[in-house]
Design a protein around this motif. Structure first.
Motif, PDB file in Angstrom:
ATOM      1  N   UNK A 148       0.817  -1.215   0.000  1.00 30.11           N
ATOM      2  CA  UNK A 148       0.000   0.000   0.000  1.00 30.11           C
ATOM      3  C   UNK A 148       0.852   1.267   0.000  1.00 30.11           C
ATOM      4  N   UNK A 149       2.049   1.168   0.556  1.00 25.83           N
ATOM      5  CA  UNK A 149       2.984   2.283   0.437  1.00 25.83           C
ATOM      6  C   UNK A 149       3.317   2.525  -1.030  1.00 25.83           C
ATOM      7  N   UNK A 150       3.580   1.436  -1.772  1.00 27.48           N
ATOM      8  CA  UNK A 150       3.901   1.568  -3.195  1.00 27.48           C
ATOM      9  C   UNK A 150       2.697   2.042  -4.006  1.00 27.48           C
TER      10      UNK A 150
ATOM     11  N   UNK B 262      -6.211  -1.626   6.204  1.00 31.45           N
ATOM     12  CA  UNK B 262      -6.587  -0.288   6.670  1.00 31.45           C
ATOM     13  C   UNK B 262      -5.772   0.799   5.976  1.00 31.45           C
ATOM     14  N   UNK B 263      -4.681   0.386   5.321  1.00 31.02           N
ATOM     15  CA  UNK B 263      -3.828   1.366   4.635  1.00 31.02           C
ATOM     16  C   UNK B 263      -4.373   1.745   3.262  1.00 31.02           C
ATOM     17  N   UNK B 264      -5.382   1.017   2.758  1.00 33.98           N
ATOM     18  CA  UNK B 264      -5.884   1.252   1.400  1.00 33.98           C
ATOM     19  C   UNK B 264      -6.436   2.663   1.236  1.00 33.98           C
ATOM     20  N   UNK B 265      -7.226   3.113   2.196  1.00 31.12           N
ATOM     21  CA  UNK B 265      -7.849   4.430   2.098  1.00 31.12           C
ATOM     22  C   UNK B 265      -6.799   5.534   2.050  1.00 31.12           C
ATOM     23  N   UNK B 266      -5.761   5.411   2.852  1.00 32.79           N
ATOM     24  CA  UNK B 266      -4.698   6.421   2.869  1.00 32.79           C
ATOM     25  C   UNK B 266      -4.001   6.491   1.521  1.00 32.79           C
ATOM     26  N   UNK B 267      -3.743   5.329   0.925  1.00 30.57           N
ATOM     27  CA  UNK B 267      -3.066   5.300  -0.366  1.00 30.57           C
ATOM     28  C   UNK B 267      -3.923   5.951  -1.450  1.00 30.57           C
TER      29      UNK B 267
ATOM     30  N   UNK C 142      -4.085   9.708  -1.055  1.00 31.78           N
ATOM     31  CA  UNK C 142      -2.841  10.343  -1.501  1.00 31.78           C
ATOM     32  C   UNK C 142      -2.822  10.478  -3.025  1.00 31.78           C
ATOM     33  N   UNK C 143      -3.317   9.462  -3.729  1.00 30.42           N
ATOM     34  CA  UNK C 143      -3.372   9.520  -5.189  1.00 30.42           C
ATOM     35  C   UNK C 143      -4.283  10.652  -5.650  1.00 30.42           C
ATOM     36  N   UNK C 144      -5.454  10.774  -5.030  1.00 26.09           N
ATOM     37  CA  UNK C 144      -6.392  11.836  -5.396  1.00 26.09           C
ATOM     38  C   UNK C 144      -5.816  13.219  -5.112  1.00 26.09           C
TER      39      UNK C 144
END
Length: 479
Positions: A323-325, A452-457, A460-462
């Motif tokens: 998810x960091x990537x 839980x990291x999916x939403x943060x990733x 960040x893209x948006x």
């Protein structure tokens, strides 16, 4: 009580960001090098000749340095009962083989040049052949660097290798500045010799760090006992050989795609090879900065955890890095795609590099960026295949992806020209990701997706896309 696994994971993130910092430093100097190259040489016949000459050793450097050798050497080195002897045997075999290949390239440089750039006419091949011979010896130097970096990675030391490529860029920048007023032919010869100078500097700094870490005993001890214990490492050599050649194929999809682009672009108008080179350099920055750094830092621990049958811990590390990537590569994709023309103009449009060159390079970059996310994520999933000694399976996946790339390149080159070659490469990256996920196992993939990291990733893209559109509006006076 503190969680040791959590501490280990943060150490792993520290390795990732250390490697990223080194790659970023190197790429900053690389962009200075490319900026000067564009300004001094532009995008023309002589720049095409140099990029062809530098393409072959640079292709093998990326294959070696960004996975194939280390991902084959490391698992075998970890399980070997005679590590020093195994390491010495591999060092000798590769060194003699690569030196022999380099001598053959020197003897048959025109033929090799014609194979690399089949669209060049005889006069251009004759001009490029000596440069191809000079540049190829960089491969001998970079193998020694990669071998030493593998020993340092076993000790989980990544900084030296990450920062060392800066030395190559410094050497090339120095050549450009010293010979900037000379004729183009003299400049490309100076650049070629500076490539070898940079390789020597990289080797020296790795030798210094190996000695500082006390790893010279591994190499010297291996040579001392090589004759006596040669039979004891036969199985290790076979295990390495079974892993290495598939690993070359498995790790080389993006690099071979770029190589095929150059090969086909030699049939297009003068400057096409240069447009592909400059665009691919921009594409490779986030790929190396995030995906390569993450896979380099994560691979030793994934190999050890899977060897110890600690699959859940390995999966936990992979999930967080995944998810960091996604966030970093997705955000970089949005920025680079929206601002492709502005980025190229800012970095390259000066001197001999004109506005038309900017437009052509930007259109190629936009097509390359389509493949940034899949190529980066495929690196992460391939770690599981290499750490589990499934290199042959990874090679089959890469071969299928490469086949798609070749087919699409042939279909796209006539209607879309150079951007079509970049788009074919990107679409093959999505095929590579799909096949890699299927090989590792869809249950693992869907488990990673539930995080839980999916939403943060995604957020960040948006935000990255919104920021890029805002910058574009400001630059063009829409706001």
């Amino acid at each position: 009580m503190s969680d040791p696994n959590k501490g280990l994971f943060f150490m792993r993130f520290g390795s990732i960001f250390t490697t990223s910092a080194g790659i970023l430093t190197s790429r900053i100097f690389g962009f200075v090098r490319d900026l000067l190259t564009a300004s001094i040489l532009g995008a023309n016949l002589w720049s095409d000749i140099f990029f062809v000459a530098f393409k072959l050793p640079n292709l093998f450097r990326r294959i070696f340095a960004e996975g194939a050798f280390v991902q084959s050497f490391m698992p075998t080195f970890i399980v070997s009962r005679h590590r020093s002897v195994f390491a010495a045997a591999i060092l000798l075999r590769f060194s003699f083989f690569l030196l022999a290949v380099s001598l053959l390239v020197t003897l048959f440089a025109p033929l090799v040049t014609k194979l690399v750039a089949i669209g060049f006419d005889e006069a251009t091949v004759a001009a490029a052949a000596p440069l191809v011979a000079i540049n190829f010896y960089y491969l001998d130097l970079i193998f020694l660097v990669t071998f030493l970096s593998a020993l340092l990675q076993y000790k989980e030391h990544f900084a030296t290798t990450a920062f060392a490529t800066t030395l190559l860029n410094i050497a090339m920048i120095s050549a450009l500045l010293l010979f900037r007023h000379e004729p183009p032919q003299t400049i490309v010869y100076a650049l070629s010799w500076s490539v070898l100078a940079g390789g020597i500097l990289q080797l020296l700094v790795h030798l210094w760090m190996v000695r500082k870490k006390g790893l010279q005993r591994v190499i010297l001890g291996g040579f001392a006992y090589l004759k006596r214990k040669k039979g004891a490492i036969d199985e290790d050599i076979r295990r390495f050989s079974r892993a290495f050649f598939p690993s070359v194929m498995g790790n080389s999809t993006a690099q071979l795609s770029s190589f095929i682009d150059t090969w086909l672009a030699s049939f297009l108008a003068s400057g096409a090879i240069s447009y592909l080179f400059y665009a691919n350099r921009l594409f490779q920055l986030p790929l190396a900065l995030f995906a390569t750094a993450a896979s380099t830092a994560l691979f030793p621990s994934i190999s050890k955890l899977l060897k110890q049958e600690k699959r859940e811990k390995a999966k936990g590390h992979t999930k967080k890095v995944f998810w960091l990537l996604v966030g970093l590569l997705g955000g970089a994709s949005m920025v680079a795609w929206i601002l492709s023309a502005e980025i190229v103009a800012l970095l390259f449009e000066r001197g001999a590099f004109k506005a038309a060159d900017t437009a052509n390079t930007a259109s190629v970059l936009a097509m390359y960026i389509v493949g940034l996310l899949p190529f980066g994520l495929a690196k992460l999933f391939s770690l599981w295949l290499y750490a589990s000694h499934r290199q042959a399976e990874a090679a089959k996946i890469a071969a299928k992806s490469l086949g798609v790339n070749i087919l699409l390149s042939l279909l796209f080159i006539a209607p879309l020209q150079a951007p079509g070659l970049a788009l074919a490469s990107s679409l093959s990256g999505w095929v590579l990701l799909f096949l890699s996920v299927r090989a590792v196992g869809t249950p693992l993939f869907f488990d990673i997706m539930r995080s839980k990291h999916a939403l943060s990733a995604l957020l960040f893209i948006l935000l990255s896309a919104a920021a890029a559109w805002g910058i574009k509006a400001l630059v063009h006076g829409y706001l």
